[in-house]
Design an enzyme around this catalytic site. Sequence first.
Site, PDB file in Angstrom:
ATOM      1  N   LYS A 112       0.961  -0.794  -0.238  1.00 30.15           N
ATOM      2  CA  LYS A 112      -0.062  -0.437  -0.332  1.00 30.15           C
ATOM      3  C   LYS A 112       1.173   1.276  -0.186  1.00 30.15           C
ATOM      4  O   LYS A 112       0.736   2.153  -0.509  1.00 30.15           O
ATOM      5  CB  LYS A 112      -0.882  -0.191   1.086  1.00 30.15           C
TER       6      LYS A 112
HETATM    7  C1  PLP Z   1      -4.035  -5.065   0.850  1.00 28.34           C
HETATM    8  C2  PLP Z   1      -3.486  -6.428   0.617  1.00 28.34           C
HETATM    9  C3  PLP Z   1      -3.994  -7.115  -0.203  1.00 28.34           C
HETATM   10  C4  PLP Z   1      -5.115  -7.297  -1.354  1.00 28.34           C
HETATM   11  O1  PLP Z   1      -5.234  -6.420  -2.262  1.00 28.34           O
HETATM   12  P1  PLP Z   1      -6.395  -5.181  -3.666  1.00 28.34           P
HETATM   13  O2  PLP Z   1      -6.223  -4.110  -4.264  1.00 28.34           O
HETATM   14  O3  PLP Z   1      -7.051  -5.538  -2.205  1.00 28.34           O
HETATM   15  O4  PLP Z   1      -6.521  -6.350  -3.839  1.00 28.34           O
HETATM   16  C5  PLP Z   1      -2.759  -8.186  -0.640  1.00 28.34           C
HETATM   17  N1  PLP Z   1      -2.318  -8.512   0.271  1.00 28.34           N
HETATM   18  C6  PLP Z   1      -1.411  -7.090   0.803  1.00 28.34           C
HETATM   19  C7  PLP Z   1      -0.273  -7.330   1.663  1.00 28.34           C
HETATM   20  C8  PLP Z   1      -1.981  -6.353   1.253  1.00 28.34           C
HETATM   21  O5  PLP Z   1      -1.575  -5.578   2.435  1.00 28.34           O
END
Ligand code: PLP
Length: 442
Positions: A112
């Site tokens: 993120k």
């Molecule tokens: C948010 C997240 C996901 C999922 O990603 P999306 O974009 O919501 O599909 C997968 N792995 C981790 C570690 C995350 O923080």
Amino acid sequence: MMHYISTRSQEMVTSAEAIARGIAGDGGLYVPESFPVLSADAVAKLIPMSYKERAKYLLSLFLTDYSVAEIDRCVEGAYTGNFDHDEPAPLAEVEKNMCLLELWHGPTCAFKDMALQLLPRLLTVAVDKVEKGKQIVILVATSGDTGKAALEGFADVPGTRIVVFYPCDGVSAMQKLQMITQDGANVAVAGIKGNFDDAQTGVKAIFADERMRALLAQHNMAFSSANSINFGRLVPQVVYYVSAWCDLIKTGKLQRMDRFNVVVPTGNFGNILAAYYAKQMGVPVDKFVCASNRNNVLTDFLKSGIYDRNRAFYATSSPSMDILISSNLERLLFHVSGGDGAMVSHWMKQLSTSGKYAVSDEVRQRIQSEFFGGFCDEESTRRTIGELFEKDHYLCDPHTAVAVDVYRQYAKQTGDRKLALIASTASAYKFAPAVLPAVYVG
Ligand SMILES: *Cc1c(COP(=O)(O)O)cnc(C)c1O
């Protein structure tokens, strides 16, 4: 000039408006009206560039109402000194033809950060253009990682306030600690009773509440979103897929025209959608492998064309994927249904009233021609972490392990051995209580 339209009507805005608002007035999500396509010349120029240079070039194609200087400032601020590598998204070739794209070298140890270090900067510029002088109130629903990454990105950013809602019992201990110890004069964190879907539905309801919006306006404030419903979250993610492709060519793992597969551990469908957007720009992705944990609503949808959230919700060792309503699927549905906003509105209405909708055979087949869905249970997640560590001396987190396992299922079922680019979404150290027992054979 690029325009953005809502997935539910033809409401049309500029990129700055799309980012400042976060979500369309009709409850839809903003998508680009068309995609910029990379010419052979552009690709040749991108290959020798650094990550930041690539990001500047690619962002300028989407954010056409930002000046070169504005984009430059945003990208430099986001990717200078905040990541533990000069190149924020390095590749690790763990096995032949299986490359992990490590997206977790930022301040909160999850992918993120790649978007949330940049979004606050893009948002401040956007607000200056379209809502000058307004305070922006960011509401965030999190399954664990978005919350901290958003808090970290927005802490003490002038003109913004941020409130994060997380499922009180649905995040890892480290995720919770990361959030509730956040510094900053403009931050607030609230644990809710319920799961991520409840948090996300609640936040969307606040956005859609006319009275709340009017109340904020009285105080010269406006809402926006830092979830992947905000297009400003997706563009930075498109960048790392294009950039990874350039690196694969640069290091001789792929030829310019070679097709390859992308595997993504999926929750809200934002990350995999960004890969799909990279393909629309000309990156030769063949299949998108959508990997879920036990909350396998997407696996079922990709097989049957029926999206049905009426099912048990499981808390797993990959909590950031414990989601039953994948918001960004709405964007894919819009694209594959030929931009049919009325149809998309209908499906989303059914989803909110009965928790279920079915797409036509034609739409299902169109999606299936590019997307493969699979899921991985807790036992296989553990085993995959252990195997990668033992055999390849690579330590991965549970979310990434889900992706690796589903990729192996895919390769076995189809015999497709094209190079696989697997999104590695979190540092193993962020999920130590799940990872340690998987590698410790005492
Ligand atoms: C948010 C997240 C996901 C999922 O990603 P999306 O974009 O919501 O599909 C997968 N792995 C981790 C570690 C995350 O923080």
